[in-house]
Scaffold this active site. Structure first.
Site, PDB file in Angstrom:
ATOM      1  N   CYS A 112      33.983  38.766   4.699  1.00  0.00           N
ATOM      2  CA  CYS A 112      32.543  38.565   4.891  1.00  0.00           C
ATOM      3  C   CYS A 112      31.786  39.555   4.005  1.00  0.00           C
ATOM      4  O   CYS A 112      32.062  40.763   4.066  1.00  0.00           O
ATOM      5  CB  CYS A 112      32.187  38.775   6.346  1.00  0.00           C
ATOM      6  SG  CYS A 112      30.411  38.825   6.634  1.00  0.00           S
ATOM      7  N   TYR A 129      -7.115   8.338   5.591  1.00  0.00           N
ATOM      8  CA  TYR A 129      -7.108   6.980   5.067  1.00  0.00           C
ATOM      9  C   TYR A 129      -6.811   6.025   6.214  1.00  0.00           C
ATOM     10  O   TYR A 129      -5.850   6.242   6.972  1.00  0.00           O
ATOM     11  CB  TYR A 129      -6.001   6.796   4.025  1.00  0.00           C
ATOM     12  CG  TYR A 129      -6.428   7.156   2.620  1.00  0.00           C
ATOM     13  CD1 TYR A 129      -7.638   6.728   2.102  1.00  0.00           C
ATOM     14  CD2 TYR A 129      -5.587   7.917   1.810  1.00  0.00           C
ATOM     15  CE1 TYR A 129      -8.023   7.047   0.805  1.00  0.00           C
ATOM     16  CE2 TYR A 129      -5.951   8.242   0.510  1.00  0.00           C
ATOM     17  CZ  TYR A 129      -7.176   7.813   0.022  1.00  0.00           C
ATOM     18  OH  TYR A 129      -7.544   8.127  -1.257  1.00  0.00           O
ATOM     19  N   ASP A 146       1.649  10.708   3.575  1.00  0.00           N
ATOM     20  CA  ASP A 146       2.528  11.684   4.209  1.00  0.00           C
ATOM     21  C   ASP A 146       1.679  12.658   5.021  1.00  0.00           C
ATOM     22  O   ASP A 146       1.315  13.722   4.566  1.00  0.00           O
ATOM     23  CB  ASP A 146       3.309  12.431   3.123  1.00  0.00           C
ATOM     24  CG  ASP A 146       4.579  13.032   3.675  1.00  0.00           C
ATOM     25  OD1 ASP A 146       4.923  12.718   4.835  1.00  0.00           O
ATOM     26  OD2 ASP A 146       5.212  13.811   2.955  1.00  0.00           O
ATOM     27  N   GLU A 154       0.828  -1.209   0.000  1.00  0.00           N
ATOM     28  CA  GLU A 154       0.000   0.000   0.000  1.00  0.00           C
ATOM     29  C   GLU A 154       0.862   1.259   0.000  1.00  0.00           C
ATOM     30  O   GLU A 154       2.086   1.167   0.052  1.00  0.00           O
ATOM     31  CB  GLU A 154      -0.957  -0.019   1.195  1.00  0.00           C
ATOM     32  CG  GLU A 154      -0.268  -0.143   2.539  1.00  0.00           C
ATOM     33  CD  GLU A 154      -1.200  -0.654   3.649  1.00  0.00           C
ATOM     34  OE1 GLU A 154      -1.956  -1.614   3.404  1.00  0.00           O
ATOM     35  OE2 GLU A 154      -1.139  -0.097   4.750  1.00  0.00           O
ATOM     36  N   LYS A 159      11.110   3.927  -0.133  1.00  0.00           N
ATOM     37  CA  LYS A 159      10.897   5.217  -0.794  1.00  0.00           C
ATOM     38  C   LYS A 159      11.160   5.088  -2.295  1.00  0.00           C
ATOM     39  O   LYS A 159      11.399   4.001  -2.798  1.00  0.00           O
ATOM     40  CB  LYS A 159      11.812   6.260  -0.196  1.00  0.00           C
ATOM     41  CG  LYS A 159      11.597   6.406   1.289  1.00  0.00           C
ATOM     42  CD  LYS A 159      11.936   7.804   1.731  1.00  0.00           C
ATOM     43  CE  LYS A 159      11.711   7.896   3.221  1.00  0.00           C
ATOM     44  NZ  LYS A 159      11.505   9.234   3.680  1.00  0.00           N
ATOM     45  N   CYS A 198      29.893  42.220   6.537  1.00  0.00           N
ATOM     46  CA  CYS A 198      30.550  43.213   7.403  1.00  0.00           C
ATOM     47  C   CYS A 198      31.997  43.492   7.003  1.00  0.00           C
ATOM     48  O   CYS A 198      32.625  44.363   7.578  1.00  0.00           O
ATOM     49  CB  CYS A 198      30.492  42.769   8.857  1.00  0.00           C
ATOM     50  SG  CYS A 198      31.570  41.375   9.214  1.00  0.00           S
ATOM     51  N   CYS A 213      33.055  34.000   9.090  1.00  0.00           N
ATOM     52  CA  CYS A 213      33.302  35.422   9.286  1.00  0.00           C
ATOM     53  C   CYS A 213      33.782  35.590  10.717  1.00  0.00           C
ATOM     54  O   CYS A 213      33.221  35.023  11.648  1.00  0.00           O
ATOM     55  CB  CYS A 213      31.991  36.188   9.069  1.00  0.00           C
ATOM     56  SG  CYS A 213      31.971  37.806   9.836  1.00  0.00           S
TER      57      CYS A 213
HETATM   58  S1  IVH Z   1       1.329   0.906   9.315  1.00  0.00           S
HETATM   59  C1  IVH Z   1       3.235  -1.311  12.733  1.00  0.00           C
HETATM   60  N1  IVH Z   1       0.684   1.846   6.962  1.00  0.00           N
HETATM   61  O1  IVH Z   1       4.185   5.726   8.784  1.00  0.00           O
HETATM   62  C2  IVH Z   1       2.965  -0.485  11.538  1.00  0.00           C
HETATM   63  N2  IVH Z   1       1.828   3.315   8.452  1.00  0.00           N
HETATM   64  O2  IVH Z   1       6.533   4.534  10.464  1.00  0.00           O
HETATM   65  C3  IVH Z   1       2.163   0.707  11.850  1.00  0.00           C
HETATM   66  N3  IVH Z   1       2.176   5.581   7.570  1.00  0.00           N
HETATM   67  O3  IVH Z   1       3.629   7.481  11.466  1.00  0.00           O
HETATM   68  C4  IVH Z   1       1.998   1.667  10.743  1.00  0.00           C
HETATM   69  N4  IVH Z   1       1.207   5.243   5.638  1.00  0.00           N
HETATM   70  O4  IVH Z   1       1.487   7.260  10.189  1.00  0.00           O
HETATM   71  C5  IVH Z   1       1.281   2.117   8.135  1.00  0.00           C
HETATM   72  N5  IVH Z   1       0.022   2.532   4.838  1.00  0.00           N
HETATM   73  C6  IVH Z   1       0.603   2.814   6.019  1.00  0.00           C
HETATM   74  C7  IVH Z   1       1.132   4.078   6.311  1.00  0.00           C
HETATM   75  C8  IVH Z   1       1.755   4.295   7.544  1.00  0.00           C
HETATM   76  C9  IVH Z   1       1.821   6.127   6.405  1.00  0.00           C
HETATM   77  C10 IVH Z   1       2.924   6.278   8.636  1.00  0.00           C
HETATM   78  C11 IVH Z   1       2.309   6.173   9.988  1.00  0.00           C
HETATM   79  C12 IVH Z   1       3.459   6.206  10.952  1.00  0.00           C
HETATM   80  C13 IVH Z   1       4.621   5.865  10.111  1.00  0.00           C
HETATM   81  C14 IVH Z   1       5.181   4.543  10.591  1.00  0.00           C
END
Ligand code: IVH
Length: 802
Positions: A434, A233, A122, A118, A325, A437, A452
């Site tokens: 600098c 979500y 952010d 999934e 990422k 100054c 500086c």
């Molecule tokens: S699961 C044990 N699913 O990522 C796992 N977290 O590092 C619990 N986050 O601050 C989190 N999307 O808010 C999970 N699809 C997703 C997510 C997600 C964003 C964030 C979450 C938390 C951080 C976890």
């Protein structure tokens, strides 16, 4: 009455259904006017009969009274974080699959592991608690164990159901307790609209959707939260009671969440093995720029909850999930100029001014070039076409130069005929003066940074120092923005930090007049003789209000090099008063936890400067009074031994063990100064080391021994007497603080308890000895009462501590 009550019930259910259709399914079944009509009817009923208003009423979504602060919420099931795989290539996903297989002891012949893949949203993690189907509490993640109660604000998010939806025909069971976890975020279009509105109102615009969403959720005034367009979500569960899920997989949890009425993102897949993860990553990489919201990568979770249990956790992260990422986005642009920024500590930072480009979701016009070495390593020159990268929140960076595109410029040749010829821009060199100054800029041996040397003579450093001092995490001077600071410094109203507290209304008005004059920006109204003063009055109120900072913040605010927030806190916690801190010599500082030589030396250098001590005197004389001073930490007694102090002098060849051996039979350090060479050898030093120490004793530096004796005696005398507090009245006791105490801040109360040997914990259990409760104490007080834990007021606590 029962008719009205059932009408209210019908209205709530209908309105909640319409909201779900509109905000979650994006498929309204009635016109807006119909929704509004029913909403007003419900509002009217509740106004006449407040007792009919229930926790799931949509009228609560408009936001109620502002809160003084958020109450803490203990997460029964902690909110964990996910490990981020640093390798953004296919290998990252494959490595995760391999680690899962290894942990489950699967061999190559075993079938692929099934994953739920999934998006990683952010925003801000939230836990929503439903009891008997009704939303009763919403909490932030906090440190994972304890978060903040933000129910009022979360109720304003229309996508979040106030009551769990019962499926058609009412077949689905509503769990007794269901905690839904997910992300509150802001869509990009909503963010743009919000900023457009801010611009129209002449208000400050927001930086990015994530910070804006997080700020809205943690907003004490729910009316303001209600004005921020937030979305949600769901992605998981917390505590559950009275509900069994079949089949037992993460993907079916998400399906169930949609049944209950939550928005769950469609861009999710159940995939097989590492190859499936790689394919999902590739699919999202193509989609991500066109998504209506920002993402921070993707998340892979082992789909079977049975296997999740088997895999378990590693410290605070599950072994069954990982985030990955994407490669940071890179674009080409050109360098139009290279400017120098002068920082608070005088560091000259070269900054490339770029032809504007859109990268990683924002338009970038500047990129840091770090320092001279970096410029040389990448051979960056004016006019170059460069690759610029921006990943997430990180400052944009110039990755490399496209040498093929390096321009040639026309220059006049130095020949008789002034013939033009072309050549490249020369290699860039940082200035030796600098730019602000004119002081020398020097690069110390072994350092990457050019600085500086002007110190506070340099207006740039002064401005940065004031900015730092006034900022939110320090003195928190409300309203003192960048423009005011620039003018105050440029026009000579603020030459030292303490000058801020000397400013008068007339100073501000005069400053404004001169600045407008200089910029040719004097408003017509002013020319006509009307002068507004409100802004200046507000600023003075802000300055006045900043006069009682907690001690640690004041120390941090002074902007001493290498003294950050945590060092400042250590100093305040251990030494307890400004007087002791400002007179602490480097050896004493070195004895404090986490303070090494660099920090201790930098602090000692700062404190040795008479003009810095003068500024501190000025602050005190002008009414700045650091708060929360207390006796030094009793643990100092053990740290402050003669041997440790001697070792902290860092005398060549004298190890800690030798120092301890040397002072065994001494009652002061001064005694050492009269030691003969022979006596030093008798004390166990080898001839060579004894000679070296003996030599040191004859240098002026050795005078410090006398000072250290006095300092040590004074400090020990300031500690609570060892017998009076038999290792602290609260030794071995655990206390919990809750609510707002009438006079003490949390930090002060904690420091007092710790100074008396007690421990402060975040949650109440049978092991808690006392709960100290103040105004608006919540669930912790309740829990204490349930468990029969003794509850104290602030007064009781102070009495107990004598
Ligand atoms: S699961 C044990 N699913 O990522 C796992 N977290 O590092 C619990 N986050 O601050 C989190 N999307 O808010 C999970 N699809 C997703 C997510 C997600 C964003 C964030 C979450 C938390 C951080 C976890």
């Amino acid at each position: 009455m029962s008719d009205l009550s059932s009408r209210a019930e019908t209205l709530r259910r209908t309105l909640n259904r319409y909201a779900h259709e509109y905000y979650v399914l994006d498929a309204p079944s009635v016109p807006d006017a119909e929704y509004d009509r029913l909403f007003q009817e419900l509002q009217a009923i509740e106004l006449a009969h407040p007792e009919l208003r229930t926790a799931d009423s949509p009228t609560l979504r408009v936001g109620g009274q502002p809160l003084p602060q958020f109450a803490p919420v203990t997460h029964v099931i902690p909110m964990l974080s996910i490990r981020t795989e640093t390798d953004v290539s296919e290998q990252g996903a494959l490595a995760f699959d391999a680690s899962v297989r290894k942990e489950l002891e699967l061999s190559d012949s075993d079938s692929a592991v099934e994953y739920a893949a999934e998006l990683k949203f952010d925003g801000l993690a939230i836990s929503l608690r439903y009891e008997d189907g009704v939303l009763v509490q919403a909490a932030t993640r906090g440190d994972g164990a304890t978060g903040e109660d933000v129910t009022q604000n979360i109720r304003t998010i229309k996508q979040i159901p106030l009551r769990l939806r019962e499926s058609e025909g009412g077949a689905a069971v509503i769990p007794k307790v269901l905690e839904v976890r997910g992300e509150v975020y802001m869509r990009r279009d909503d963010f743009e609209k919000l900023n457009a509105r801010q611009r129209e109102l002449g208000e400050k615009t927001f930086v990015n959707p994530r910070n804006t969403a997080a700020g809205a959720v943690r907003q004490l005034d729910p009316k303001i939260a209600a004005e921020r367009p937030l979305s949600f979500y769901g992605y998981g569960l917390g505590a559950i009671e009275g509900w069994v899920l079949q089949p037992d997989t993460h993907s079916s949890v998400l399906n169930a969440l949609t049944e209950f009425g939550f928005p769950v993102c469609d861009i999710r897949e159940v995939v097989q093995g590492g190859a499936g993860l790689v394919a999902y990553h590739a699919r999202v990489a193509v989609l991500r720029d066109d998504l209506p919201f920002d993402i921070d990568g993707v998340v892979y979770k082992v789909n079977s909850i049975g296997l999740q249990r088997q895999l378990g956790f590693r410290t605070r992260e599950p072994r069954w999930a990982v985030a990955q990422k994407f490669t940071a986005e890179e674009v080409l642009t050109t360098i139009e100029a290279i400017d120098i920024q002068v920082g608070r500590t005088g560091a000259l930072t070269p900054v490339a001014r770029l032809a504007p480009v859109f990268v990683g979701g924002v338009t970038v016009t500047n990129a840091t070039l770090h320092n001279q070495d970096e410029i040389e390593r990448k051979d960056i020159r004016l006019g170059d076409t460069v690759v610029v990268r921006r990943a997430g929140d990180v400052i944009p960076e110039v990755v490399s130069v496209v040498l093929d595109k390096r321009p040639m410029i026309d220059v006049l040749g130095a020949d008789l005929f002034d013939v033009k010829h072309v050549e490249q821009y020369p290699a860039y060199r940082l200035p030796t003066q600098c730019p602000v100054c004119g002081s020398h800029a020097v690069r110390e041996v072994g350092e990457a940074v050019t600085r500086c040397t002007g110190g506070l003579i340099c207006a740039a450093q002064r401005k940065e120092a004031v900015r730092h001092f006034a900022s939110r995490r320090m003195m928190d001077i409300d309203g003192l923005g960048e423009r005011y600071i620039d003018n105050l410094v440029d026009l000579g109203y603020v030459n030292s930090l303490a000058d801020l507290y000397r400013l008068t209304l007339d100073d501000f008005l005069e400053m404004k007049r001169r600045a407008d004059d200089r910029d040719g920006a004097t408003p017509e109204s002013v020319k006509a003789g009307q002068v507004t003063t409100k802004w200046a009055e507000n600023l003075l109120v802000g300055i006045e209000a900043s006069k009682q900072p907690p001690l640690a913040r004041f120390i941090f605010a002074l902007g001493i090099r290498h003294v950050g927030e945590s060092t400042a806190k250590t100093l305040a916690d251990w030494l307890g008063s400004l007087e002791r801190i400002r007179h602490a010599p480097a050896p004493l500082l070195r004895l404090l936890p986490d303070i090494g030589s660099t920090v201790a030396n930098s602090l000692a250098e700062f404190l040795a400067e008479p003009h810095n001590q003068q500024v501190i005197d000025d602050f005190l004389a002008l009414g700045v009074t650091p708060q929360g001073e207390h006796v030094p930490n009793p643990a100092l007694r053990e740290k402050l031994t003669l041997g440790a102090l001697l070792a902290a002098l860092e005398i060549p060849k004298l190890s800690a063990a030798r120092c301890n051996a040397l002072v065994v039979s001494n009652s002061s350090l001064a005694e050492l100064s009269s030691f003969s060479l022979g006596r030093l050898q008798d004390a166990g030093l080898s001839k060579d080391i004894a000679q070296s120490f003996f030599d040191w004793l004859t240098t002026p530096a050795a005078e410090v021994l006398l000072q250290l004796d006095t300092l040590r005696t004074d400090l020990l005398a300031a500690l609570p007497a060892a017998e009076a507090v038999p290792q602290g009245v609260l030794s071995g006791r655990t206390l919990v603080l809750t609510g707002t105490l009438p006079t003490l801040s949390r930090d002060d109360a904690k420091a007092m308890i710790e100074a008396a040997g007690g421990k402060v914990s975040g949650s109440v259990s049978k092991k808690t000895d006392f709960v100290v409760a103040g105004e608006a104490a919540g669930s912790k007080l309740q829990k204490a009462e349930e468990l029969g834990v003794k509850v104290l007021s602030e007064e009781d606590l102070i009495q107990l501590l004598g």
